[in-house]
Scaffold this motif. Structure first.
Motif, short mmCIF file in Angstrom:
data_model
loop_
_atom_site.label_atom_id
_atom_site.label_comp_id
_atom_site.label_asym_id
_atom_site.label_seq_id
_atom_site.Cartn_x
_atom_site.Cartn_y
_atom_site.Cartn_z
N LYS A 92 -1.80 2.99 12.01
CA LYS A 92 -2.17 1.78 11.28
C LYS A 92 -1.14 1.42 10.22
O LYS A 92 -0.83 0.25 10.01
CB LYS A 92 -3.55 1.97 10.65
CG LYS A 92 -4.69 2.00 11.66
CD LYS A 92 -5.99 2.51 11.07
CE LYS A 92 -6.51 1.60 9.98
NZ LYS A 92 -7.82 2.09 9.44
N ASN A 96 0.00 -1.86 12.08
CA ASN A 96 -0.90 -2.97 11.73
C ASN A 96 -0.11 -4.26 11.59
O ASN A 96 1.05 -4.25 11.17
CB ASN A 96 -1.63 -2.68 10.41
CG ASN A 96 -2.92 -1.91 10.61
OD1 ASN A 96 -3.29 -1.58 11.73
ND2 ASN A 96 -3.61 -1.63 9.52
N ILE A 98 1.14 -7.27 9.71
CA ILE A 98 1.36 -7.58 8.29
C ILE A 98 1.64 -9.06 8.15
O ILE A 98 2.50 -9.61 8.85
CB ILE A 98 2.54 -6.75 7.72
CG1 ILE A 98 2.36 -5.26 7.99
CG2 ILE A 98 2.69 -7.03 6.23
CD1 ILE A 98 1.14 -4.64 7.36
N ASN A 109 2.99 -6.43 1.02
CA ASN A 109 1.83 -6.19 1.88
C ASN A 109 2.04 -4.98 2.79
O ASN A 109 1.07 -4.27 3.12
CB ASN A 109 1.52 -7.44 2.69
CG ASN A 109 1.02 -8.58 1.83
OD1 ASN A 109 0.55 -8.37 0.71
ND2 ASN A 109 1.13 -9.81 2.31
N THR A 110 3.27 -4.74 3.21
CA THR A 110 3.57 -3.55 4.00
C THR A 110 3.34 -2.29 3.17
O THR A 110 2.73 -1.32 3.63
CB THR A 110 5.02 -3.58 4.51
OG1 THR A 110 5.20 -4.72 5.35
CG2 THR A 110 5.34 -2.32 5.32
N LYS A 112 1.39 -1.97 0.57
CA LYS A 112 -0.05 -1.82 0.36
C LYS A 112 -0.75 -1.24 1.58
O LYS A 112 -1.64 -0.40 1.46
CB LYS A 112 -0.67 -3.18 -0.01
CG LYS A 112 -0.31 -3.68 -1.40
CD LYS A 112 -0.96 -5.02 -1.68
CE LYS A 112 -0.68 -5.50 -3.11
NZ LYS A 112 -1.30 -6.81 -3.38
N ASN A 113 -0.33 -1.68 2.76
CA ASN A 113 -0.93 -1.17 3.98
C ASN A 113 -0.68 0.33 4.14
O ASN A 113 -1.57 1.09 4.54
CB ASN A 113 -0.38 -1.92 5.19
CG ASN A 113 -0.99 -1.45 6.50
OD1 ASN A 113 -2.20 -1.42 6.67
ND2 ASN A 113 -0.13 -1.06 7.43
N HIS A 114 0.52 0.78 3.81
CA HIS A 114 0.80 2.22 3.86
C HIS A 114 -0.08 2.97 2.86
O HIS A 114 -0.69 3.99 3.20
CB HIS A 114 2.28 2.48 3.59
CG HIS A 114 3.15 2.35 4.80
ND1 HIS A 114 3.72 3.42 5.43
CD2 HIS A 114 3.52 1.26 5.51
CE1 HIS A 114 4.40 3.01 6.47
NE2 HIS A 114 4.31 1.69 6.54
N GLU A 116 -2.90 2.25 1.64
CA GLU A 116 -4.31 2.26 2.04
C GLU A 116 -4.61 3.33 3.09
O GLU A 116 -5.76 3.74 3.26
CB GLU A 116 -4.70 0.88 2.58
CG GLU A 116 -4.81 -0.18 1.48
CD GLU A 116 -4.91 -1.60 2.03
OE1 GLU A 116 -4.91 -1.75 3.29
OE2 GLU A 116 -4.99 -2.54 1.24
N ASN A 117 -3.58 3.80 3.78
CA ASN A 117 -3.77 4.81 4.82
C ASN A 117 -3.46 6.22 4.33
O ASN A 117 -3.37 7.15 5.13
CB ASN A 117 -2.95 4.44 6.06
CG ASN A 117 -3.59 3.32 6.84
OD1 ASN A 117 -4.61 3.52 7.48
ND2 ASN A 117 -3.02 2.12 6.75
#
Length: 272
Positions: A92, A96, A98, A109-110, A112-114, A116-117
């Motif tokens: 993810k 995911n 982005i 945003n990339t 943040k996505n990392h 969050e995981n």
């Protein structure tokens, strides 16, 4: 993307199980690593186990407990389908979709996505800076001497730039060294020194890199600027901890006061 080592972390060569004839030590270590990472986020799951490459009764029970936690058949066997469930956080983080209106938004945003995981390093064979997340960021490298904050930052820049068909290597060389990137910033005249940033915070923008300065030409930690507000920057950075260490064990969203620290800023504007 230029940095594709993460793909090696998403698969095992064969089904792994207790007394399995196709067991591979490296694959068992990967399974044990993900079981332990799951336990870090789910302390009551009962999946933490030694990381030694031996699929013994403890690893089998940890697998059963993971299967129970996920509502799956509890047979203690890890095939590629179950390994996919184990490694879903990393998939993810890297795969995911982005969204963003420009490169700066994509970088933020990339990152943040990392975060969050829950990327987290492990200690394997008494070596810090190890495990699947570290190898993914560091192109397969791991071990106590492999500080991974720059590997994390370049992964984020690479992933975001690739969405727009851009190569992050036109901005900076592939490197794990803060000194190399700091020097590159000076040579390209895209590094804002901390004295200037303190007097003109408008020069600091989301998506830029921060570099903690030890001395004039020596930097020891880095991360992504997420927001600038007043005297502080909000960041997402790897190889850190709650105290802001340059050799911590996680990716964290942090707050740093750039007017009280020697923080230089590397601009990604030329790639935008």
């Amino acid at each position: 993307m230029q940095k594709k080592s993460y793909q090696k972390e998403l698969s095992i060569s064969n089904t792994q199980k207790r007394f399995g004839t196709t067991n591979v030590k490296k694959d068992v270590e990967k399974i044990q690593s993900w079981l332990t990472l799951f336990a870090m986020q789910n302390s009551n799951a009962g999946t933490a186990t030694g990381i030694d490459g031996d699929f013994g009764p403890a690893t089998e029970q940890a697998v059963i407990n993971f299967q129970k936690a996920k509502g799956l058949p509890q047979n203690g066997i890890v095939d590629q389908n179950l390994f996919h469930v184990l490694t879903l956080p990393l998939q993810k983080a890297f795969e995911n979709t982005i969204l963003g209106n420009n490169l700066r938004e994509l970088v933020v945003n990339t990152a943040k996505n990392h975060a969050e995981n829950n990327p987290y390093e492990l200690v394997i064979k008494n070596q810090s800076n190890t495990g699947p997340w570290v190898r993914a960021y560091m192109d397969g490298h791991e071990g106590s001497s492999w500080f991974w904050c720059m590997g994390f930052v370049q992964t984020i820049i690479d992933q975001a730039a690739s969405i727009q068909g851009k190569n992050f290597k036109t901005l900076m060389p592939l490197s794990y060294s803060c000194d190399t990137i700091g020097t590159t910033g000076l040579q390209k005249k895209i590094l804002t020194r901390y004295q200037t940033a303190r007097n003109n915070p408008a020069l600091i923008k989301p998506g830029d890199l921060f570099l903690l300065q030890k001395s004039t030409y020596d930097w020891y930690h880095t991360g992504i600027v997420i927001k600038v507000q007043g005297d502080v920057i909000e960041t997402i950075e790897g190889n850190t901890n709650a105290g802001g260490s340059s050799n911590g064990n996680a990716v964290l969203n942090r707050i740093r006061n750039f007017k009280q620290s020697k923080i230089d800023f590397f601009s990604i504007e030329s790639l935008v």
